[in-house]
Scaffold this active site. Structure first.
Site, PDB file in Angstrom:
ATOM      1  N   GLY A  15      20.398 -27.161   8.601  1.00 20.84           N
ATOM      2  CA  GLY A  15      20.492 -26.643   9.967  1.00 20.84           C
ATOM      3  C   GLY A  15      21.768 -27.110  10.640  1.00 20.84           C
ATOM      4  O   GLY A  15      22.281 -28.182  10.328  1.00 20.84           O
ATOM      5  N   GLY A 120      17.716 -32.371   2.374  1.00 23.60           N
ATOM      6  CA  GLY A 120      17.751 -31.285   1.388  1.00 23.60           C
ATOM      7  C   GLY A 120      19.133 -31.115   0.789  1.00 23.60           C
ATOM      8  O   GLY A 120      19.309 -31.089  -0.437  1.00 23.60           O
ATOM      9  N   THR A 141      21.562 -34.998  10.863  1.00 27.27           N
ATOM     10  CA  THR A 141      20.316 -34.403  11.356  1.00 27.27           C
ATOM     11  C   THR A 141      20.072 -34.850  12.788  1.00 27.27           C
ATOM     12  O   THR A 141      20.235 -36.027  13.111  1.00 27.27           O
ATOM     13  CB  THR A 141      19.066 -34.765  10.510  1.00 27.27           C
ATOM     14  OG1 THR A 141      17.894 -34.412  11.255  1.00 27.27           O
ATOM     15  CG2 THR A 141      18.975 -36.231  10.159  1.00 27.27           C
ATOM     16  N   ASP A 143      17.271 -35.065  13.914  1.00 28.72           N
ATOM     17  CA  ASP A 143      15.992 -35.792  13.876  1.00 28.72           C
ATOM     18  C   ASP A 143      16.164 -37.297  13.680  1.00 28.72           C
ATOM     19  O   ASP A 143      15.220 -38.056  13.891  1.00 28.72           O
ATOM     20  CB  ASP A 143      15.119 -35.255  12.732  1.00 28.72           C
ATOM     21  CG  ASP A 143      14.671 -33.820  12.955  1.00 28.72           C
ATOM     22  OD1 ASP A 143      14.966 -33.259  14.024  1.00 28.72           O
ATOM     23  OD2 ASP A 143      14.032 -33.252  12.043  1.00 28.72           O
ATOM     24  N   ARG A 178       1.441 -30.431  38.543  1.00 25.56           N
ATOM     25  CA  ARG A 178       1.102 -29.893  37.216  1.00 25.56           C
ATOM     26  C   ARG A 178       1.349 -30.926  36.119  1.00 25.56           C
ATOM     27  O   ARG A 178       2.117 -31.872  36.307  1.00 25.56           O
ATOM     28  CB  ARG A 178       2.000 -28.698  36.885  1.00 25.56           C
ATOM     29  CG  ARG A 178       1.588 -27.427  37.539  1.00 25.56           C
ATOM     30  CD  ARG A 178       2.538 -26.329  37.129  1.00 25.56           C
ATOM     31  NE  ARG A 178       2.193 -25.092  37.790  1.00 25.56           N
ATOM     32  CZ  ARG A 178       3.009 -24.054  37.889  1.00 25.56           C
ATOM     33  NH1 ARG A 178       4.213 -24.110  37.373  1.00 25.56           N
ATOM     34  NH2 ARG A 178       2.621 -22.956  38.492  1.00 25.56           N
ATOM     35  N   ARG A 187      10.431 -33.046  12.830  1.00 25.32           N
ATOM     36  CA  ARG A 187       9.423 -32.590  11.880  1.00 25.32           C
ATOM     37  C   ARG A 187       8.588 -33.752  11.347  1.00 25.32           C
ATOM     38  O   ARG A 187       7.383 -33.710  11.334  1.00 25.32           O
ATOM     39  CB  ARG A 187      10.139 -31.935  10.705  1.00 25.32           C
ATOM     40  CG  ARG A 187       9.745 -30.516  10.526  1.00 25.32           C
ATOM     41  CD  ARG A 187      10.295 -29.965   9.282  1.00 25.32           C
ATOM     42  NE  ARG A 187      11.757 -29.980   9.234  1.00 25.32           N
ATOM     43  CZ  ARG A 187      12.450 -29.215   8.411  1.00 25.32           C
ATOM     44  NH1 ARG A 187      11.808 -28.386   7.608  1.00 25.32           N
ATOM     45  NH2 ARG A 187      13.752 -29.268   8.371  1.00 25.32           N
ATOM     46  N   GLU A 238       7.390 -31.861  17.595  1.00 26.58           N
ATOM     47  CA  GLU A 238       6.772 -30.708  16.906  1.00 26.58           C
ATOM     48  C   GLU A 238       5.872 -31.149  15.747  1.00 26.58           C
ATOM     49  O   GLU A 238       4.932 -30.468  15.390  1.00 26.58           O
ATOM     50  CB  GLU A 238       7.857 -29.749  16.399  1.00 26.58           C
ATOM     51  CG  GLU A 238       8.794 -30.400  15.402  1.00 26.58           C
ATOM     52  CD  GLU A 238       9.930 -29.516  14.918  1.00 26.58           C
ATOM     53  OE1 GLU A 238       9.973 -28.339  15.273  1.00 26.58           O
ATOM     54  OE2 GLU A 238      10.762 -30.046  14.159  1.00 26.58           O
ATOM     55  N   ARG A 282       1.626 -26.528  31.895  1.00 32.60           N
ATOM     56  CA  ARG A 282       2.563 -25.556  31.312  1.00 32.60           C
ATOM     57  C   ARG A 282       3.288 -26.219  30.141  1.00 32.60           C
ATOM     58  O   ARG A 282       3.557 -27.422  30.174  1.00 32.60           O
ATOM     59  CB  ARG A 282       3.623 -25.132  32.324  1.00 32.60           C
ATOM     60  CG  ARG A 282       3.103 -24.384  33.527  1.00 32.60           C
ATOM     61  CD  ARG A 282       2.760 -22.928  33.186  1.00 32.60           C
ATOM     62  NE  ARG A 282       2.471 -22.161  34.385  1.00 32.60           N
ATOM     63  CZ  ARG A 282       1.294 -22.121  35.000  1.00 32.60           C
ATOM     64  NH1 ARG A 282       0.269 -22.835  34.526  1.00 32.60           N
ATOM     65  NH2 ARG A 282       1.121 -21.399  36.086  1.00 32.60           N
TER      66      ARG A 282
HETATM   67  O1  F6P Z   1      15.656 -30.929  10.488  1.00 31.77           O
HETATM   68  C1  F6P Z   1      16.306 -30.435  11.593  1.00 31.77           C
HETATM   69  C2  F6P Z   1      15.467 -29.422  12.295  1.00 31.77           C
HETATM   70  O2  F6P Z   1      16.179 -29.099  13.461  1.00 31.77           O
HETATM   71  C3  F6P Z   1      14.049 -29.865  12.612  1.00 31.77           C
HETATM   72  O3  F6P Z   1      13.940 -30.724  13.702  1.00 31.77           O
HETATM   73  C4  F6P Z   1      13.343 -28.562  12.791  1.00 31.77           C
HETATM   74  O4  F6P Z   1      11.997 -28.688  12.465  1.00 31.77           O
HETATM   75  C5  F6P Z   1      14.027 -27.665  11.816  1.00 31.77           C
HETATM   76  O5  F6P Z   1      15.300 -28.219  11.559  1.00 31.77           O
HETATM   77  C6  F6P Z   1      14.156 -26.237  12.295  1.00 31.77           C
HETATM   78  O6  F6P Z   1      14.684 -25.442  11.300  1.00 31.77           O
HETATM   79  P1  F6P Z   1      15.120 -23.901  11.505  1.00 31.77           P
HETATM   80  O7  F6P Z   1      16.461 -23.911  12.160  1.00 31.77           O
HETATM   81  O8  F6P Z   1      15.135 -23.354  10.128  1.00 31.77           O
HETATM   82  O9  F6P Z   1      14.093 -23.282  12.387  1.00 31.77           O
END
Ligand code: F6P
Length: 364
Positions: A15, A120, A141, A143, A178, A187, A238, A282
């Site tokens: 990504g 990856g 990353t 993340d 709210r 992830r 997420e 929300r």
């Molecule tokens: O690993 C980086 C990341 O941005 C994650 O946080 C997220 O789950 C994933 O890539 C999203 O991937 P894509 O761009 O394929 O939706």
């Protein structure tokens, strides 16, 4: 070793991430201005390596890219050349076509590759190193979950964007009494949620490393309500899991080495909290907004250090390694020791304990 290096290749995979361009720029400038090397880039990650899609990277090519998000080399989070999909008799079969990549590296007279990516992309980087290609990895990353390095570039930008989103959600939360739930990326690790939650003054933070009981989050919100604070801010990664292990998959990308895409937990959490805490709720999914756009100055500096350090590793012949940041020192670690180890948030770490001590609820 350094006298044998005349030409290097650069590639970005996975990504996109704020800071990729500063890494490329720093590597190209260091390679050309300090060592007089020639530099080329493969477009679209391993796809370009397979199709020999090469572009020259001279000083002009990297001029002006420092503040720009994304990557001038484009990227792909598919195209694993060690298991490349082909259609045969109506079925998808996976073949190892990595030798095509080795041939293309040779054909272009490239002496060493700088591969910028997450787990990856760097898994294939390690596998190319095992095949004898001179590889140096750079950890990417948002993340922040790659092992052996304290921080990956892109993380600081993602946290800044998420913090600003929380500031904005605060005003609506307070004006309307709210619960505002912000779903952020992460992830397998809750670094973005934890850091943004602390920086943005969240009342609850939900991360994959601390499975949650939604009733505990609702109770914390009700206690705030009883104290007269009739709104609450919740940040959820997420990949956060309930105590029963439930996760929320938004799609499966079949031809991706890591096919599961998460998403949707924010809406579920908002619905449950509205019902349990008796306040309107929300949900906002921050999504790719936290991954795009200009890097923060901190990420620009880190990316620049990574790009330059990658060339230094190449020139000192330290192949098969990934550049790392340990404390404030640039260092390196074998790709063999990096791959496949997720660096999650330690539930006992100072940040989590501090947050709990000041009343932030994790639902654990
Ligand atoms: O690993 C980086 C990341 O941005 C994650 O946080 C997220 O789950 C994933 O890539 C999203 O991937 P894509 O761009 O394929 O939706």
């Amino acid at each position: 070793m350094s006298e044998k290096i005349k030409k290097i290749g650069i590639m970005t995979g996975g990504g996109d991430c704020p800071g990729l361009n500063p890494v490329i720029r720093a590597a190209v400038r260091t390679a050309i201005l300090k060592y007089g090397l020639e530099v080329v880039g493969f477009m679209h990650g391993y796809n370009g390596l397979y199709h020999n899609n090469v572009v020259p990277l001279d000083l002009d090519a990297v001029s002006g890219i420092l503040p720009i998000g994304g990557t001038i080399l484009n990227s792909s989070n598919k195209d694993n050349l060690f298991a490349y999909p082909f259609e045969e008799d109506g079925k998808t079969v996976y073949k190892d076509v990595s030798d095509v990549g080795v041939e293309n590296i040779k054909k272009n007279g490239i002496d060493a590759m700088i591969i910028i990516g997450g787990d990856g992309t760097l898994t294939s980087g390690r596998d190319y190193a095992r095949k004898g290609v001179r590889v140096v990895g750079v950890p990417k990353t948002i993340d922040n979950d790659l092992a052996c390095t304290d921080y990956t570039f892109g993380f600081d930008t993602a946290v800044s964007v998420a913090s600003e989103a929380l500031d904005r959600l605060h005003t609506t939360a307070a004006s309307h009494n709210r619960i505002m739930v912000l779903e952020v990326m992460g992830r397998y690790a809750g670094w973005i949620a934890l850091a943004a939650g602390i920086s943005g003054g969240a009342d609850a933070i939900m991360i994959p490393e601390l499975p949650y009981d939604i009733n505990k989050i609702a109770d914390a919100i009700k206690e705030r309500k009883e104290r007269g604070r009739k709104f609450s801010i919740v940040v959820v990664a997420e990949g956060a899991k309930s105590k029963s292990g439930e996760i929320h998959v938004s799609r499966v990308v079949d031809d991706s080495p890591d096919p599961i895409r998460l998403g949707g937990i924010g809406a579920v959490v908002a619905d449950e909290l509205e019902r349990l805490a008796g306040l309107e709720a929300r949900a906002t999914i921050l999504g790719h907004i936290q991954r795009g756009g200009t890097p923060t100055s901190r990420d620009r500096i880190l990316s620049t250090r990574y790009g330059s350090a990658a060339v230094e590793l190449v020139m000192s012949g330290k192949f098969g390694n990934m550049v790392t940041l340990k404390g404030d020192e640039m260092s390196y670690e074998s790709l063999e020791d990096v791959i496949g180890k997720n660096k999650g948030v330690d539930p006992d770490c100072e940040l989590v304990q501090m947050a709990k001590g000041m009343g932030i609820c994790f639902g654990d």
